[in-house]
Write a protein that holds these residues in place. Structure first.
Motif, PDB file in Angstrom:
ATOM      1  N   ARG A 294       0.812  -1.224   0.000  1.00  0.00           N
ATOM      2  CA  ARG A 294       0.000   0.000   0.000  1.00  0.00           C
ATOM      3  C   ARG A 294       0.846   1.275   0.000  1.00  0.00           C
ATOM      4  O   ARG A 294       1.882   1.354   0.652  1.00  0.00           O
ATOM      5  N   TYR A 295       0.360   2.258  -0.770  1.00  0.00           N
ATOM      6  CA  TYR A 295       0.839   3.643  -0.670  1.00  0.00           C
ATOM      7  C   TYR A 295      -0.103   4.405   0.262  1.00  0.00           C
ATOM      8  O   TYR A 295      -1.319   4.407   0.057  1.00  0.00           O
ATOM      9  N   SER A 296       0.458   5.064   1.259  1.00  0.00           N
ATOM     10  CA  SER A 296      -0.371   5.908   2.129  1.00  0.00           C
ATOM     11  C   SER A 296      -0.703   7.221   1.445  1.00  0.00           C
ATOM     12  O   SER A 296      -1.700   7.869   1.766  1.00  0.00           O
ATOM     13  N   GLY A 297       0.141   7.649   0.492  1.00  0.00           N
ATOM     14  CA  GLY A 297      -0.037   8.933  -0.166  1.00  0.00           C
ATOM     15  C   GLY A 297       0.542  10.074   0.651  1.00  0.00           C
ATOM     16  O   GLY A 297       0.893   9.918   1.826  1.00  0.00           O
ATOM     17  N   SER A 298       0.645  11.224   0.039  1.00  0.00           N
ATOM     18  CA  SER A 298       1.165  12.412   0.726  1.00  0.00           C
ATOM     19  C   SER A 298       0.101  12.958   1.680  1.00  0.00           C
ATOM     20  O   SER A 298      -1.092  12.790   1.448  1.00  0.00           O
ATOM     21  N   PRO A 299       0.515  13.628   2.761  1.00  0.00           N
ATOM     22  CA  PRO A 299      -0.469  14.075   3.754  1.00  0.00           C
ATOM     23  C   PRO A 299      -1.206  15.351   3.383  1.00  0.00           C
ATOM     24  O   PRO A 299      -2.189  15.691   4.018  1.00  0.00           O
ATOM     25  N   PHE A 300      -0.712  16.096   2.387  1.00  0.00           N
ATOM     26  CA  PHE A 300      -1.469  17.242   1.879  1.00  0.00           C
ATOM     27  C   PHE A 300      -1.008  17.525   0.454  1.00  0.00           C
ATOM     28  O   PHE A 300       0.024  17.010   0.002  1.00  0.00           O
TER      29      PHE A 300
END
Length: 400
Positions: free
Chosen positions: A227-233
Motif C-alpha cells: 500500500r501507498y499511504s499517499g502524501s499528507p497534503f
C-alpha cells in the motif's frame, strides 16, 4: 500490531515560491493527535521526508521538532523513517548515532528492526531506503546474483527471510517499508519519469504488510498487503483529492490485516477555477475575480481560454486582486478554446517533417504545422495575415 503509515512529507516544499512550513506544522499537530488517540506500536514514514537533498535549515529544524512532538504523543510508539529519492540518505544517516530509543532513521543501507522489548517483541520491520535499480544486486550473495532470479524479487525474498529469522519462534507481524514505484499504480496526479516500475507481487514476498512511499495518491495492491499511504497534503494543483494517513492493524494468521484511512485536513486547499473542465474567457476574468472570497485560505490556479500565452495584463489583474489577502494566487494556465466546426473540418493529422522538407517547405506552411501540433487547430486568419506581412517584408529586404 498497530501501525500508522505515512510518506512523502516533502518538508521544505514551496508551491510557486510560497513557503509551506506552517502547513507542515499543521499536519504534524494532526498526526500527533492521531498517534495519541490510536496509540500505535509504530509510526512508519516511507521516504521523501524532505523535498530536496539539501534541505533548508528551517526544514531540518522542523523535522527535529516533529520527531520530538510525535514521540511525546505516545510513550510506546516507535518511529521508523526511511530515505526516499528526494532525501539525502547520507545526510539522514549521519544523525543515526545521536538517536534515542524508539527512533530508527534508515538513510543508506537496509536494516532489520525488531520492535518492542527484546523479551516481548511486537513485530519485525525490514526498513529499505530508496535504492536505484542497479543497487539491489549489491545486497545479494554471489549465488543469487549469478542465478536466473530477478534481482529485485530475490532482494525482497532475502529481506523477508531476515525478518523471519529475527522473529525467531514468535508469531509476530513481519512488515516491510520501501520507497519504490509499483506497476499499475495511479500516477495521474503525480507523473513519475525515469523510474522503473515493479509488479507488486515481485516486492510482496511473504511480508504481512508492505508500506510504500513515492506515489502521492493513496492506493493498495494484493488485498491491502502492499500500500501507498499517499502524501499528507497536496503538493501540486493536480492533487486536489482528500489526503490521509493509513491506520493499519496486522495480525498473523486468521485475524489478518485491516487498513483504515484517517483524513488530514489541509491548512490551505489547492483550487483551480473554473471548477469544471472549461476555462474562463479573458472578458470574464473580472467576474471570476469577484467570485473568490478573499478570506479563503487557498492556493489559486485560473484556467484562461486563449491561444498562446496568457496576456500579462491578465496575470497582473489576478496578482493585484489577491495581494494582501488569504488567497495565494499562483498562475493563470492557458487553455486553447474549443474548435469550431469549420476548424474541425480543416484539422489534419500531425505529420513529421524531415530536415530536407524543412529546407524546401514554405515558412507559413511550416508555421501552420507547428501551430496545429501545439494547439490542434490551423493558424487563425488574423495570425496568418500577420505572418504574411512579416514574410513579405522579409522578402523585400532580401530583394534590395
Amino acid at each position: 500490531m498497530k501501525i500508522i503509515h505515512t510518506s512523502d512529507w516533502h518538508l521544505g516544499h514551496q508551491l510557486y515560491n510560497y513557503d509551506r512550513l506552517d502547513e507542515h506544522r499543521y499536519f504534524i499537530r494532526q498526526l500527533a493527535g492521531i498517534i495519541s488517540r490510536h496509540s500505535p506500536d509504530a509510526l512508519i514514514i516511507a521516504g521523501d521526508i524532505f523535498d530536496q537533498q539539501s534541505p533548508s535549515l528551517a526544514a531540518q529544524q522542523l523535522w527535529v521538532e516533529a520527531l520530538g512532538e510525535l514521540l511525546e504523543a505516545d510513550p510506546k510508539v516507535e518511529i521508523i523513517a526511511i530515505a526516499g529519492n528526494h532525501d539525502s540518505g547520507s545526510r539522514l544517516a549521519v544523525h543515526a548515532p545521536l538517536l534515542r530509543k524508539r527512533l530508527h532513521i534508515i538513510g543508506r543501507d537496509p536494516e532489520i528492526i525488531t520492535l518492542g522489548e527484546p523479551q516481548t517483541p511486537t513485530g519485525v520491520v525490514a526498513a529499505i531506503p530508496y535504492l536505484p535499480d542497479f543497487a539491489f544486486r549489491r545486497y545479494l550473495d554471489e549465488a543469487e546474483i549469478d542465478s536466473e532470479k530477478d534481482p529485485v524479487e530475490a532482494f525482497y525474498a532475502m529481506m523477508a527471510k531476515k525478518t523471519r529469522q529475527a522473529a525467531g519462534n514468535c508469531d509476530i507481524p513481519r512488515i516491510a517499508v520501501s520507497h519504490i514505484a509499483v506497476s499499475g499504480a495511479d500516477t495521474s496526479s503525480h507523473p513519475l519519469r525515469d523510474f522503473n516500475f515493479f509488479a507488486a507481487d515481485r516486492i510482496a514476498a511473504d511480508f504481512h504488510y508492505h508500506a510504500l512511499g513515492h506515489i502521492h495518491f493513496p492506493q493498495s495492491f494484493l488485498n491491502n498487503r502492499v500500500r501507498y499511504s499517499g502524501s499528507p497534503f497536496p503538493l501540486s494543483f493536480d492533487e486536489p483529492y482528500h489526503h490521509s494517513v493509513s491506520l493499519v492493524e496486522v495480525e498473523p494468521g486468521e485475524a489478518g490485516l485491516s487498513v483504515e484511512t484517517v483524513g488530514i485536513e489541509p491548512l490551505r486547499r489547492v483550487v483551480t477555477l473554473p471548477k469544471d473542465k472549461s476555462a474562463v474567457e479573458i472578458s470574464g476574468i473580472q467576474d471570476l475575480i469577484d467570485s473568490v472570497p478573499r478570506e479563503d485560505e487557498i492556493y489559486l490556479r485560473v484556467k484562461v481560454e486563449t491561444i498562446g500565452n496568457v496576456p500579462e495584463s491578465v496575470n497582473a489583474a489576478l496578482r493585484n486582486a489577491f495581494r494582501d489577502t488569504n488567497v495565494r494566487y499562483c498562475l493563470a494556465q492557458a487553455v486553447a478554446p474549443p474548435l469550431h466546426e469549420d476548424e474541425k473540418e480543416e484539422r489534419s493529422p500531425e505529420r513529421s517533417v524531415s530536415i530536407d522538407e524543412m529546407r524546401e517547405i514554405n515558412p507559413l506552411e511550416l508555421a501552420d504545422l507547428h501551430f496545429r501540433r501545439k494547439y490542434a487547430r490551423p493558424i487563425p486568419p488574423e495570425l496568418r495575415s500577420l505572418l504574411d506581412e512579416i514574410l513579405a517584408g522579409d522578402q523585400e529586404l532580401s530583394d534590395k
